[in-house]
Design an enzyme around this catalytic site. Structure first.
Site, mmCIF file in Angstrom:
data_model
loop_
_atom_site.group_PDB
_atom_site.id
_atom_site.type_symbol
_atom_site.label_atom_id
_atom_site.label_comp_id
_atom_site.label_asym_id
_atom_site.label_seq_id
_atom_site.Cartn_x
_atom_site.Cartn_y
_atom_site.Cartn_z
ATOM 1 N N ARG A 173 38.084 46.290 39.953
ATOM 2 C CA ARG A 173 38.259 45.067 40.748
ATOM 3 C C ARG A 173 38.912 45.398 42.068
ATOM 4 N NH1 ARG A 173 38.159 40.533 37.310
ATOM 5 N NH2 ARG A 173 39.017 39.060 38.779
ATOM 6 N N LYS B 167 41.641 33.248 40.502
ATOM 7 C CA LYS B 167 41.292 31.866 40.826
ATOM 8 C C LYS B 167 42.350 30.896 40.301
ATOM 9 C CE LYS B 167 36.960 32.553 39.547
ATOM 10 N NZ LYS B 167 35.601 32.281 39.068
ATOM 11 N N GLU C 192 31.751 32.235 37.461
ATOM 12 C CA GLU C 192 32.090 31.049 36.691
ATOM 13 C C GLU C 192 32.434 29.960 37.707
ATOM 14 O OE1 GLU C 192 35.335 31.599 33.975
ATOM 15 O OE2 GLU C 192 35.294 29.492 33.401
HETATM 16 P P1 ATP Z 1 39.181 35.422 38.662
HETATM 17 O O1 ATP Z 1 40.189 36.166 37.879
HETATM 18 O O2 ATP Z 1 39.445 35.460 40.134
HETATM 19 O O3 ATP Z 1 38.948 34.049 38.134
HETATM 20 P P2 ATP Z 1 36.732 36.201 37.425
HETATM 21 O O4 ATP Z 1 36.330 37.594 37.129
HETATM 22 O O5 ATP Z 1 37.102 35.322 36.295
HETATM 23 O O6 ATP Z 1 37.831 36.252 38.540
HETATM 24 P P3 ATP Z 1 34.106 35.231 37.865
HETATM 25 O O7 ATP Z 1 33.669 33.999 38.547
HETATM 26 O O8 ATP Z 1 33.954 35.325 36.405
HETATM 27 O O9 ATP Z 1 35.614 35.476 38.269
HETATM 28 O O10 ATP Z 1 33.464 36.497 38.585
HETATM 29 C C1 ATP Z 1 32.110 36.637 38.915
HETATM 30 C C2 ATP Z 1 31.835 38.090 39.141
HETATM 31 O O11 ATP Z 1 32.632 38.601 40.197
HETATM 32 C C3 ATP Z 1 32.161 38.903 37.905
HETATM 33 O O12 ATP Z 1 31.138 39.838 37.677
HETATM 34 C C4 ATP Z 1 33.450 39.584 38.245
HETATM 35 O O13 ATP Z 1 33.568 40.795 37.592
HETATM 36 C C5 ATP Z 1 33.340 39.729 39.771
HETATM 37 N N1 ATP Z 1 34.678 39.747 40.365
HETATM 38 C C6 ATP Z 1 35.630 38.814 40.266
HETATM 39 N N2 ATP Z 1 36.758 39.196 40.885
HETATM 40 C C7 ATP Z 1 36.511 40.424 41.404
HETATM 41 C C8 ATP Z 1 37.275 41.360 42.159
HETATM 42 N N3 ATP Z 1 38.539 41.101 42.505
HETATM 43 N N4 ATP Z 1 36.698 42.522 42.503
HETATM 44 C C9 ATP Z 1 35.427 42.776 42.172
HETATM 45 N N5 ATP Z 1 34.644 41.943 41.473
HETATM 46 C C10 ATP Z 1 35.173 40.775 41.075
HETATM 47 MG MG MG Z 2 36.091 34.565 34.722
#
Ligand code: ATP
Ligand code: MG
Length: 559
Positions: free
Chosen positions: A262, A272, A35
């Site tokens: 994760r 984020k 995202e």
């Molecule tokens: P955040 O909570 O940091 O905003 P998010 O999952 O909302 O993380 P996205 O941009 O939606 O962030 O993530 C893109 C991809 O990266 C998704 O498939 C997500 O599952 C993966 N991802 C994000 N954070 C992690 C993590 N800590 N470990 C493994 N994969 C991750």
């Molecule tokens: Mg997200």
């Protein structure tokens, strides 16, 4: 473990099985779906290495980059650009397959009308609070919305008017008509579309309604013919909804969602939202502050793509909690750089040494290897002069035997040069602080001890007259506790004041004034240092990426 690929994990096993049995016509298509609401962090690197990695490992495998841009309020092109830069820098490529969920807004809208026509979606007028109230709890079933039995015609009419902007934000939502009594709360008539009068960074003001993540994600996967939709465990409970939506629609490709845990890393935060709070409060210098767990921060600090990929390989993929010691990341960098980083000398806290056995104005060019084991990395010339600097804490007036450096009256070897003996200690008359050492050198000791002569200690040095003055930035963990996510209150308040130490007046070998070197250097005995973008030829600035060994900082402070 599997015999063919010893580093396989359960996801690679599933994929190998599917490919072997010709499932999905033998295709492998993954996607990395960030995202664009922040910069990528080391947790994303785990997902990137998995999605792009598994595609690269299998002939014909492909991985798309898809921006999951369904929430316009928090998204920005700055993030879109940084994400692409970071994925490329990590060593992966989506070729011509860069997509945006917003590319599918038209199709998503048409599919929503299709769901309404099938009687499995309805427009609901409950307020957000009422909706929460009707949803029930983990232990109690929800109740049907009073709007659940609207006719197809009325739903279609209302949904089209939602799109046309006839209602205010939040006045109505489109919901799936599934089961308000489902034990899985995600299945209790979840929202599919919301009214939001927000400009989108790509579609501008074309849309006044936006699809929810759950609705858009599976359909986007299916439209791209993704075979394995790999995501993190928090989406496990959403999988029935992912499947339900695709079951209602007639899209030729049918992706399978598989979840893994994760990554979380000690002494830092990964969300984020929290990283953004640190940036906005200016407690860090930006998303690429070298203390941040972001890819851009790690890059600025001196991390290499190789070290991050190796880290991701070592932590592996599983469903069990993935809390990793921060030292593992450092170990990966150290072992990458040990083999490759050119050696150089720098003095971070200079103490002047005058070598009285040399004439005034003396200068000699000394040749030193750029790497102790790898001759192919060549040699460099270092100016050796009558006045040099050594590290303040490499001298003690008196010290126990274990102190293998310079003491008053004692001898030490200058790295790549001569053995010197300390004859006199000059102190500031008022403070008593040691300000200069007067030494003699032994001309018979250039780079080797004469027979029968034993000098155990070796210290680094630079010329006082032929060095360049600059800055070194030393880093410690961003937070002083291993689990900062558990801290109460504002995360910004908990940033460790010891996370950065800036030393100015450092002295570097003159060649360090020039840029051009992309890998960090090893500053002998001090660690691996990477040139910061703030650096100029007259004022070099170096970030310490990592010390030479674990806990080095503590050892340094103690001695
Ligand atoms: P955040 O909570 O940091 O905003 P998010 O999952 O909302 O993380 P996205 O941009 O939606 O962030 O993530 C893109 C991809 O990266 C998704 O498939 C997500 O599952 C993966 N991802 C994000 N954070 C992690 C993590 N800590 N470990 C493994 N994969 C991750
Ligand atoms: Mg997200």
């Amino acid at each position: 473990m599997n015999d063919i690929n010893p580093s396989a994990d359960f996801i690679r096993d599933i994929i190998a099985h599917d490919l072997l049995h010709g499932i999905n016509e033998g295709r492998l298509q993954t996607r990395f779906p960030p995202e664009p609401n922040g910069y990528l962090h080391i947790g994303h690197a785990k997902s990137i290495c998995l999605n792009f990695g598994v595609a690269a490992e299998n002939p014909g495998g492909r991985c798309n980059l898809r921006f999951d841009d369904t929430n316009p309020a928090k998204e920005d092109v700055e993030y879109v650009d940084s994400i692409q830069e970071d994925v490329h820098w990590l060593g992966f490529d989506w070729e011509d397959r860069k997509y945006y969920a917003s590319d599918y807004f038209g199709e998503l809208y048409r599919f929503a009308e299709e769901l309404i026509e099938k009687g499995v979606a309805y427009v609901c007028d409950l307020t957000a609070d009422e909706m929460r109230d009707y949803r029930g709890t983990l232990t109690e079933p929800g109740r049907n919305s009073p709007y659940r039995e609207r006719s197809v015609a009325e739903n279609l009419d209302l949904f089209r008017r939602m799109r046309a902007g006839e209602f205010s934000d939040g006045a109505r939502v489109l919901r799936a008509r599934i089961d308000m009594a489902s034990p899985n709360i995600n299945m209790r008539d979840p929202a599919l579309y919301r009214i939001r009068r927000v400009s989108h960074h790509r579609t501008g003001d074309d849309w006044l309604i936006y699809p929810t993540y759950d609705y858009a994600h599976g359909i986007s996967d299916a439209l791209e013919c993704v075979t394995h939709s790999l995501c993190t465990l928090e989406f496990e409970d959403h999988r029935p909804l992912y499947d339900w939506i695709l079951d209602q629609l007639d899209i030729p490709c049918r992706p399978r969602q598989i979840e893994f845990s994760r990554l979380s890393l000690e002494y830092t935060v990964m969300s984020k939202r929290k990283l953004n709070a640190l940036v906005q409060s200016k407690v860090v210098s930006g998303w690429d502050d070298p203390r941040m767990p972001t890819i851009s921060g790690l890059r600025r600090r001196g991390y290499t793509p190789e070290s991050i990929r190796e880290f991701c390989r070592l932590i592996g993929i599983s469903k069990s909690p993935n809390r990793v010691e921060h030292t593992l990341l450092e170990t990966c960098l150290r072992s990458d750089l040990d083999a490759r980083a050119p050696r150089t000398m720098a003095v971070l806290r200079p103490l002047k040494v005058v070598i009285d056995s040399l004439p005034e104005g003396y200068e000699e060019s000394i040749s030193a290897p750029n790497h102790p084991q790898n001759e192919a990395m060549g040699r460099r010339t270092i100016p050796f002069t009558r006045e040099i600097f050594i590290e303040e804490d490499d001298f003690r007036e008196s010290a126990p035997k274990q102190f293998k450096r310079l003491v008053s009256g004692g001898e030490v070897r200058l790295r790549n040069a001569y053995v010197i003996r300390c004859r006199e200690v000059v102190k500031d008359p008022t403070t008593g602080r040691v300000v200069e050492l007067r030494c003699d050198h032994d001309p018979a000791t250039l780079n080797a001890n004469p027979v029968g002569r034993k000098v155990a200690g070796v210290i680094h040095w630079v010329s006082a007259t032929r060095s360049v003055v600059g800055e070194a930035r030393l880093y410690n963990p961003l937070f002083s506790v291993p689990e900062p996510d558990a801290l109460k209150g504002d995360i910004v308040e908990h940033v460790s004041p010891e996370s950065i130490e800036v030393l100015d007046g450092c002295r570097f070998e003159p060649a360090l004034a020039e840029g051009g070197q992309t890998l960090p250097y090893q500053f002998e005995r001090l660690g691996y240092f990477h040139r910061d973008p703030d650096s100029t030829p007259t004022h070099p600035v170096f970030n310490r990426a990592v010390g030479l060994r674990d806990g080095w900082t503590k050892i340094e402070q103690k001695l």
